[in-house]
Enzyme design. Structure first.
Site, PDB file in Angstrom:
ATOM      1  N   GLY A  55       0.813  -1.201   0.000  1.00 49.44           N
ATOM      2  CA  GLY A  55       0.000   0.000   0.000  1.00 49.44           C
ATOM      3  C   GLY A  55       0.850   1.255   0.000  1.00 49.44           C
ATOM      4  N   GLY A  57       1.647   5.228   1.174  1.00 45.93           N
ATOM      5  CA  GLY A  57       1.621   5.830   2.496  1.00 45.93           C
ATOM      6  C   GLY A  57       2.813   5.459   3.345  1.00 45.93           C
ATOM      7  CG  HIS A  58       3.698   1.998   4.150  1.00 48.93           C
ATOM      8  ND1 HIS A  58       3.178   2.335   5.375  1.00 48.93           N
ATOM      9  CD2 HIS A  58       2.856   1.061   3.636  1.00 48.93           C
ATOM     10  CE1 HIS A  58       2.080   1.632   5.602  1.00 48.93           C
ATOM     11  NE2 HIS A  58       1.855   0.868   4.550  1.00 48.93           N
ATOM     12  CG  HIS A 223      -1.278  -0.484   7.603  1.00 43.34           C
ATOM     13  ND1 HIS A 223      -0.623  -1.684   7.837  1.00 43.34           N
ATOM     14  CD2 HIS A 223      -0.878  -0.068   6.385  1.00 43.34           C
ATOM     15  CE1 HIS A 223       0.125  -1.973   6.782  1.00 43.34           C
ATOM     16  NE2 HIS A 223      -0.009  -1.016   5.889  1.00 43.34           N
ATOM     17  N   GLY A 410       8.919  38.226  22.713  1.00 44.32           N
ATOM     18  CA  GLY A 410       8.873  38.173  24.166  1.00 44.32           C
ATOM     19  C   GLY A 410      10.090  37.627  24.866  1.00 44.32           C
ATOM     20  CB  THR A 454      19.330  38.848  17.091  1.00 40.15           C
ATOM     21  OG1 THR A 454      18.683  37.950  16.178  1.00 40.15           O
ATOM     22  CG2 THR A 454      19.942  39.994  16.306  1.00 40.15           C
ATOM     23  CB  SER A 455      20.216  40.514  22.075  1.00 46.75           C
ATOM     24  OG  SER A 455      19.073  41.216  21.666  1.00 46.75           O
ATOM     25  N   GLY A 563      15.268  46.200  22.938  1.00 48.81           N
ATOM     26  CA  GLY A 563      16.720  46.109  23.009  1.00 48.81           C
ATOM     27  C   GLY A 563      17.372  47.428  23.349  1.00 48.81           C
TER      28      GLY A 563
END
Length: 582
Positions: A55, A57-58, A223, A410, A454-455, A563
């Site tokens: 089948g 899907g694998h 399956h 945040g 990044t900072s 920042g």
């Protein structure tokens, strides 16, 4: 269970996926009518043909394993459904060479065994020398429950295909190739586990027998078939139970193979939905427990997607007792070259056999101090100013986080606080010497190891550049104008790595005014106040760089740049000014 798909028509999905293989692998062609991927005819010597399938899907099993060194053809059914005997017969009789015979390898599922078996018998009746090997490697369902049906076939099957394909490529006879495939299947065990069922595109959504949040099914089939049980357990315990099912000789329901060979192959298969990052953690856990619990150090470790269950959120573990076959080791057959997109084993035999255990020794830290620099200031003044500045940054975390929640993701406040706490701890425990170059070099290492994002990168670049700038100054007491000159050079260095400039709504908005005013007036307080004023003025400023660029809404009109604000807090503390100073 994710029920969202880019292609919801299962017929189109399977057809297009098969066609894609002809685009990425020049060796193969597609019989659209019968959904067969097969090797294109060429001038290579005729060999035993190997055909497999099942089948869809694998993927990459089985169509992705067609090519030199592995399969001659693969027959695809619809998703999770066996192909018909007509399809398989077309594959055997018209899509592969039959001069040296045909070996059909199929997983132990009733529909597959019947469809492929019927086609094999039809081929034999037509005078084609054909044999069939059925692989059942799954121990998730034991002997008692498996009954006459026996073990299901899962990911370990690809090891059988690779061994048979490599032996066929060497020109061995059909009997020899079939014998090797059977021997591999007899020395193979696998077990899977999953956190969820998968949804088949185009089918009605079913939540029947769904796993609960945090629950894992041990022994789940490819399956959505049930396994041996469910539980809420951590990875370490899950792997421990899976390995016990594979290796515990006292479990008479599952002790299918005794691993007495010195060479064991480990295959860790991604069922389709596990991230590469998590697969790495799973691989480490499995190899560690094999060594500590069973004294097994695998001769080969294969990890990746070999036989999926669509986007299954799970993995399987396969172990092969690698014995010799037809005078050739299974290890060498697994290492043999192949040109198929579905076999992910790029490490060569010579690399494995070298068993290189050498490592590079030494510290990763550069000694930027070398010798006393002569760039000095009063140590107690230095420590006091640094301590106050760092404490101000730590205290401002909630404020900076609030701003960054509005215009970013945040994490700015936490990142600054983490870096400031690490430097403060270093200053308090190791102290400072008054030799600025020496002290700053130590602080750079602390920043590099404790600030990410990044900072963190910007601060690390700036401070490393500052160390270099200080090295170029004449020795002696560090005046504020000397500091300004060094800071100016650091700003110039930083500008090589970021296009950020004042007005782009970044920490640069606070940094540049500080350096400019310090250079112009020599006053630390005036420079700190200029930095704070510039940070305030970022409120309402459109971002040109950073994550704020991608955040919509009017939040930028309500808060300053996080920042820039955090850096201005540091400068105010350094100058001994209160946080409210403007």
């Amino acid at each position: 269970m994710s029920t969202r798909h880019f292609v919801n028509d299962p017929t189109k999905l399977v057809g297009d996926a098969l066609h894609s293989l002809t685009l990425v692998n020049p060796h193969v062609a597609l019989d659209e009518e019968h959904k067969i991927i097969y090797r294109r005819p060429n001038d290579a010597p005729t060999q035993v043909s190997i055909l497999s399938g099942g089948g869809s899907g694998h993927e990459p099993s089985f169509a992705g394993m067609v090519g030199p060194g592995m399969l001659s053809a693969a027959v695809a059914g619809t998703i999770f459904a066996s192909p018909s005997a007509t399809q398989v017969r077309a594959g055997i009789t018209s899509r592969v060479d039959v001069d040296k015979g045909v070996l059909v390898v199929v997983m132990n599922y009733t529909g597959d065994v019947l469809s492929f078996g019927m086609a094999v018998e039809k081929a034999r009746a037509a005078g084609i020398d054909a044999q069939m090997v059925v692989v059942g490697d799954d121990v998730g369902v034991g002997r008692a429950k498996g009954g006459k049906v026996g073990r299901r076939g899962i990911a370990g099957t690809v090891l059988v295909l690779k061994i048979a394909g490599a032996l066929a490529a060497l020109g061995r006879s059909l009997d020899a190739v079939a014998s090797a495939a059977r021997l591999a299947a007899e020395n193979l065990v696998s077990v899977g586990a999953s956190l969820d069922h998968v949804h088949v595109p185009g089918r009605a959504i079913s939540t029947e027998d769904a796993l609960q949040d945090g629950e894992v099914e041990i022994g789940m089939g490819i399956h959505n078939e049930i396994g041996s049980g469910r539980d809420k357990i951590a990875l370490s315990e899950l792997v421990s139970r899976m390995l016990a099912q594979l290796l515990d000789q006292s479990d008479k329901d599952r002790a299918f193979v005794r691993f007495d060979s010195k060479q064991v192959v480990l295959l860790i298969n991604n069922l389709g939905g596990v991230s590469i990052l998590e697969m790495g953690a799973i691989t480490t856990e499995v190899v560690t427990q094999l060594g500590s619990g069973y004294n097994i150090k695998p001769a080969r470790v294969l990890s990746g997607m070999f036989m999926t269950s669509l986007n299954g959120l799970g993995f399987s573990i396969s172990l092969l007792n690698a014995v010799d076959t037809d005078g050739i080791s299974m290890i060498s057959l697994l290492d043999a070259p192949s040109e198929v997109p579905g076999w992910a084993a790029p490490i060569q035999s010579v690399t494995w056999e070298a068993r290189n255990t050498q490592v590079r020794a030494g510290s990763s830290q550069f000694d930027q101090r070398k010798k006393p620099s002569g760039q000095t200031m009063d140590a107690s003044t230095e420590k006091s100013a640094l301590t106050t500045a760092l404490q101000r940054v730590i205290a401002a975390e909630a404020e900076v986080t609030k701003y960054d929640t509005v215009v970013g993701d945040g994490d700015c406040g936490i990142g600054l606080k983490r870096g400031a706490e690490a430097v403060l701890k270093h200053v308090q425990q190791a102290g400072v010497t008054g030799d600025i170059l020496s002290d700053l070099a130590d602080i750079v290492s602390v920043v590099e190891n404790n600030m990410d994002g990044t900072s963190g990168a910007l601060y690390a670049i700036f401070l490393n550049a500052l160390v270099h700038a200080l090295q170029s100054l004449e020795s002696g007491a560090l005046t504020r104008r000397k500091w300004a000159a060094a800071l100016k050079k650091s700003c110039d260095a930083l500008s090589k790595y970021t296009p950020a400039r004042p007005g782009d709504r970044t920490l640069i908005d606070a940094l540049y005014p500080f350096v400019e005013i310090l250079e112009k007036t020599g006053s630390l307080k005036e420079a700190a106040l200029a930095a704070r004023k510039a940070a305030i003025e970022t409120q309402g400023m459109h971002a040109s760089l950073g994550r704020s660029v991608y955040v919509g809404g009017t939040g930028f009109t309500k808060v300053p740049d996080p920042g820039a604000w955090g850096l201005s807090c540091f400068f105010l503390g350094l100058a001994g000014l209160e946080p409210t100073a403007e």
